[in-house]
Design a protein around this motif. Sequence first.
Motif, mmCIF file in Angstrom:
data_model
loop_
_atom_site.group_PDB
_atom_site.id
_atom_site.type_symbol
_atom_site.label_atom_id
_atom_site.label_comp_id
_atom_site.label_asym_id
_atom_site.label_seq_id
_atom_site.Cartn_x
_atom_site.Cartn_y
_atom_site.Cartn_z
ATOM 1 N N PHE A 45 0.679 -1.037 0.040
ATOM 2 C CA PHE A 45 0.089 -0.100 0.006
ATOM 3 C C PHE A 45 0.773 1.233 -0.246
ATOM 4 O O PHE A 45 0.681 2.159 -0.699
ATOM 5 N N THR A 46 2.050 1.306 0.532
ATOM 6 C CA THR A 46 2.780 2.405 1.043
ATOM 7 C C THR A 46 3.558 2.670 -0.460
ATOM 8 O O THR A 46 3.585 3.835 -1.237
ATOM 9 N N HIS A 47 3.950 1.695 -1.273
ATOM 10 C CA HIS A 47 4.435 1.869 -2.406
ATOM 11 C C HIS A 47 3.261 2.286 -3.616
ATOM 12 O O HIS A 47 3.762 3.388 -4.276
ATOM 13 N N ARG A 48 2.155 1.842 -3.691
ATOM 14 C CA ARG A 48 0.871 2.358 -4.125
ATOM 15 C C ARG A 48 0.880 3.628 -4.088
ATOM 16 O O ARG A 48 0.403 4.634 -4.880
ATOM 17 N N ILE A 49 0.793 4.148 -2.853
ATOM 18 C CA ILE A 49 0.368 5.451 -2.161
ATOM 19 C C ILE A 49 1.646 6.539 -2.778
ATOM 20 O O ILE A 49 0.930 7.594 -3.236
ATOM 21 N N SER A 50 2.810 6.293 -2.720
ATOM 22 C CA SER A 50 3.605 6.917 -3.146
ATOM 23 C C SER A 50 3.614 7.173 -4.829
ATOM 24 O O SER A 50 3.599 8.186 -5.192
ATOM 25 N N HIS A 51 3.187 6.164 -5.377
ATOM 26 C CA HIS A 51 3.079 6.307 -6.887
ATOM 27 C C HIS A 51 1.829 7.153 -7.268
ATOM 28 O O HIS A 51 1.991 8.293 -7.852
ATOM 29 N N LEU A 52 0.691 6.982 -6.348
ATOM 30 C CA LEU A 52 -0.443 7.889 -6.694
ATOM 31 C C LEU A 52 -0.177 9.148 -6.461
ATOM 32 O O LEU A 52 -0.574 10.238 -7.168
ATOM 33 N N ASN A 59 -1.155 15.586 -11.901
ATOM 34 C CA ASN A 59 -2.475 15.940 -12.491
ATOM 35 C C ASN A 59 -3.503 16.367 -11.467
ATOM 36 O O ASN A 59 -4.224 15.432 -10.830
ATOM 37 N N ARG A 60 -3.518 17.574 -10.998
ATOM 38 C CA ARG A 60 -4.080 18.072 -9.780
ATOM 39 C C ARG A 60 -5.864 17.803 -9.915
ATOM 40 O O ARG A 60 -6.367 17.740 -8.797
ATOM 41 N N LYS A 61 -6.343 17.559 -11.153
ATOM 42 C CA LYS A 61 -7.732 17.618 -11.358
ATOM 43 C C LYS A 61 -8.214 16.405 -11.407
ATOM 44 O O LYS A 61 -9.265 15.855 -11.886
ATOM 45 N N ASP A 62 -7.447 15.089 -11.318
ATOM 46 C CA ASP A 62 -7.505 13.620 -11.281
ATOM 47 C C ASP A 62 -8.578 13.311 -10.215
ATOM 48 O O ASP A 62 -7.749 12.531 -9.227
ATOM 49 N N PHE A 63 -9.597 13.671 -9.889
ATOM 50 C CA PHE A 63 -10.373 13.399 -8.667
ATOM 51 C C PHE A 63 -10.560 11.613 -8.576
ATOM 52 O O PHE A 63 -10.938 11.327 -7.341
ATOM 53 N N ASN A 64 -10.725 10.864 -9.499
ATOM 54 C CA ASN A 64 -10.897 9.509 -9.380
ATOM 55 C C ASN A 64 -9.554 9.014 -8.648
ATOM 56 O O ASN A 64 -9.675 8.131 -7.671
ATOM 57 N N THR A 65 -8.452 9.350 -9.213
ATOM 58 C CA THR A 65 -7.082 8.854 -8.378
ATOM 59 C C THR A 65 -7.212 9.389 -6.952
ATOM 60 O O THR A 65 -6.670 8.980 -6.045
ATOM 61 N N GLU A 66 -7.514 10.848 -6.856
ATOM 62 C CA GLU A 66 -7.583 11.266 -5.602
ATOM 63 C C GLU A 66 -8.342 10.539 -4.384
ATOM 64 O O GLU A 66 -7.891 10.157 -3.352
ATOM 65 N N ARG A 67 -9.361 10.019 -5.163
ATOM 66 C CA ARG A 67 -10.225 9.213 -4.282
ATOM 67 C C ARG A 67 -9.782 8.105 -3.871
ATOM 68 O O ARG A 67 -9.764 7.524 -2.826
#
Length: 102
Positions: A45-52, A59-67
């Motif tokens: 999860f930490t690896h994935r969190i750092s990637h996201l 991509n500041r307006k990528d709200f799906n990724t933010e969620r």
Amino acid sequence: MLFIHKNHLNNIGMYLTKEIKEEIFAKHGKGKNDTGSAEGQIALFTHRISHLTEHLKKNRKDFNTERSLVKLVGKRRDLLDYLKKKDIMRYRAIVKELGLRK
């Protein structure tokens, strides 16, 4: 219709290959096939969190990724709370190893 060339996917969605997963689980779990341990899951999860997080910086307006990022952080927090309740020494070790704040 959008067509994406196979080589282009390496830049987008292939940040988490089988080899990277095996390496994470070998380092933080009991072995490369031990995908169920709390430490291995927290490290993944930490690896994935750092990637996201890096993706969202560009991509500041990528709200799906933010969620997705918020949900992933919550899952990691739940696992950390579980590990803290179950075995405080393992909790402290994984937090120190991954460099998490708490």
